[in-house]
Design a protein around this motif. Sequence first.
Motif, short mmCIF file in Angstrom:
data_model
loop_
_atom_site.label_atom_id
_atom_site.label_comp_id
_atom_site.label_asym_id
_atom_site.label_seq_id
_atom_site.Cartn_x
_atom_site.Cartn_y
_atom_site.Cartn_z
N ALA A 56 0.84 -1.21 0.00
CA ALA A 56 0.00 0.00 0.00
C ALA A 56 0.87 1.25 0.00
O ALA A 56 2.01 1.24 0.47
CB ALA A 56 -0.91 -0.01 1.21
N CYS A 57 0.33 2.31 -0.51
CA CYS A 57 1.03 3.61 -0.53
C CYS A 57 0.65 4.42 0.71
O CYS A 57 -0.46 4.28 1.24
CB CYS A 57 0.65 4.39 -1.79
SG CYS A 57 1.21 3.58 -3.28
N LYS A 58 1.56 5.28 1.12
CA LYS A 58 1.34 6.11 2.30
C LYS A 58 0.19 7.09 2.05
O LYS A 58 0.15 7.76 1.02
CB LYS A 58 2.62 6.87 2.63
CG LYS A 58 2.56 7.67 3.89
CD LYS A 58 3.89 8.33 4.17
CE LYS A 58 3.81 9.13 5.46
NZ LYS A 58 5.09 9.80 5.72
N ASN A 59 -0.74 7.16 2.98
CA ASN A 59 -1.90 8.07 2.93
C ASN A 59 -2.71 7.94 1.65
O ASN A 59 -3.31 8.91 1.18
CB ASN A 59 -1.46 9.53 3.11
CG ASN A 59 -0.86 9.78 4.46
OD1 ASN A 59 -1.23 9.13 5.44
ND2 ASN A 59 0.09 10.70 4.54
N ASN A 60 -2.70 6.78 1.05
CA ASN A 60 -3.46 6.54 -0.18
C ASN A 60 -3.15 7.60 -1.25
O ASN A 60 -4.03 8.07 -1.96
CB ASN A 60 -4.97 6.48 0.12
CG ASN A 60 -5.75 5.90 -1.03
OD1 ASN A 60 -5.20 5.16 -1.85
ND2 ASN A 60 -7.03 6.23 -1.11
N CYS A 61 -1.88 8.01 -1.30
CA CYS A 61 -1.39 9.01 -2.27
C CYS A 61 -2.10 10.35 -2.11
O CYS A 61 -2.14 11.15 -3.04
CB CYS A 61 -1.53 8.51 -3.70
SG CYS A 61 -0.49 7.08 -4.05
N THR A 62 -2.68 10.58 -0.97
CA THR A 62 -3.44 11.81 -0.66
C THR A 62 -4.43 12.16 -1.78
O THR A 62 -4.67 13.33 -2.07
CB THR A 62 -2.51 13.01 -0.37
OG1 THR A 62 -1.69 13.24 -1.52
CG2 THR A 62 -1.64 12.76 0.84
#
Length: 79
Positions: A56-62
């Motif tokens: 998963a990516c951090k913070n859902n790629c904002t």
Amino acid sequence: MTGRLKRSQADSEGLSEVAETSRRRVHCQGTVGTWCRDFVKQPKQEVKPAPRGDKACKNNCTNVGVCNYDIGVCQCPAG
């Protein structure tokens, strides 16, 4: 009735073999050797999609970029 059904089924199978042979001839026309015929005779293989990553990516790629789940990095548009 069953004899006719079996006979017509055998006839249609025979026709499909003839059609398949004819298709192979057209497809392999102009090739040297039997490699093309052997290639076309192969049974069809099931196509499976490539496995997806689970990182998963951090913070859902904002909600700006697109997450690359294979390596876990956001791919954001330029700017």
